[in-house]
Design an enzyme around this catalytic site. Structure first.
Site, PDB file in Angstrom:
ATOM      1  CB  SER A  49      -1.383  10.294  30.847  1.00  0.00           C
ATOM      2  OG  SER A  49      -1.090   9.204  32.171  1.00  0.00           O
ATOM      3  CE1 TYR A  86      -4.253   5.948  28.605  1.00  0.00           C
ATOM      4  CE2 TYR A  86      -2.715   6.233  30.196  1.00  0.00           C
ATOM      5  CZ  TYR A  86      -3.726   6.516  29.737  1.00  0.00           C
ATOM      6  OH  TYR A  86      -4.453   7.837  30.167  1.00  0.00           O
TER       7      TYR A  86
END
Length: 260
Positions: free
Chosen positions: A155, A168
């Site tokens: 990501s 995350y």
């Protein structure tokens, strides 16, 4: 997006496994490979009825699709999923470590550390990092034999500058580091790379507000968020082509960060 659906290849006899393949980027990747005639094993959680319905649609259209359900963040289940795939197709050429979780609907400010409890950390690290490690290690013998490839889906939050939460961002950063480490470990027989998507239309990002989506789009040079099919095409390239690329992370983010 006018270049989508231009890829043409004949992948009869080519086998891949996609974790988290029942929705979003994983599903789009499964669909793309299926169109090319590949054998596709799609992993998702057994209780995920929406993913099951999507995969059933693929199975109705393409003959070489199987479901290998289970939580691959658990080592024994990851082992079963890998071995079921190899047993069914007698091979494995590519592994796509795509499964991931964010766990929150709204971004947690990085200063609010009191919200980041141990359960939150453990779940994210287990799903986003350990699943990739388990699957890669277990599949390594078959991938080495076939001179195959691994693609990890990270990501843009992996640099820690933005993201759903600290866990995350850290998990995606760890996955990016794992990519390089595995590329070293499995060289020269297995290429290991990562794709780092920008903000993409998925089940996870659909929880965001329209305002948030517009803001993310404006931060890209292309002035829009990504379609999962666009990420899938880069994954496809790294699996079946890109024969001299390993240990790399390819950003697929529409020029994110140039338009702040």
């Amino acid at each position: 997006m006018h270049n989508l659906d231009k890829i043409r290849a004949s992948l009869s006899g080519y086998t891949l496994l996609i974790t988290g393949g029942g929705s979003g980027i994983g599903y789009s990747t499964a669909k793309l490979f299926a169109k090319m005639g590949a054998n596709v094993a799609v992993n998702y959680l057994p209780e995920d009825i929406e993913s099951k319905n999507r995969v059933n649609e693929l199975k109705d259209k393409y003959i070489n699709i199987i479901e290998v359900t289970g939580d691959v963040s658990q080592e024994k289940i990851a082992e079963r999923v890998i071995f079921e795939t190899i047993k069914k197709f007698n091979s494995l050429n590519s592994l796509i470590n795509n499964v991931g979780v964010g766990l929150v609907k709204d971004p947690i400010p990085f200063k609010e550390l009191d919200q980041l409890n141990n359960d939150f950390w453990q779940k994210i690290m287990s799903v986003n990092v350990m699943s990739a490690f388990y699957c890669s290690r277990i599949a390594s013998k078959e991938l080495i034999k076939n001179k195959g490839s691994i693609v990890n889906v990270t990501s843009i939050s992996s640099n820690g500058k933005r993201g759903t939460s600290i866990p995350y961002a850290v998990s995606k950063g760890a996955l990016q580091t794992l990519t390089v480490s595995l590329a070293k470990s499995f060289s020269p027989n297995v290429r290991v790379n990562a794709v780092s998507p920008g903000f993409t239309e998925t089940t996870m990002t659909n929880q965001r507000s329209d305002e948030h989506k517009k803001r993310m789009a404006k931060q890209t040079l292309l002035n829009r968020i990504a379609k999962p099919e666009e990420i899938a095409e880069t994954i496809f390239f790294l699996c079946v082509s890109g024969s001299y690329i390993t240990g790399e992370t390819i950003n697929v983010d529409g020029g994110h960060g140039f338009n702040y």
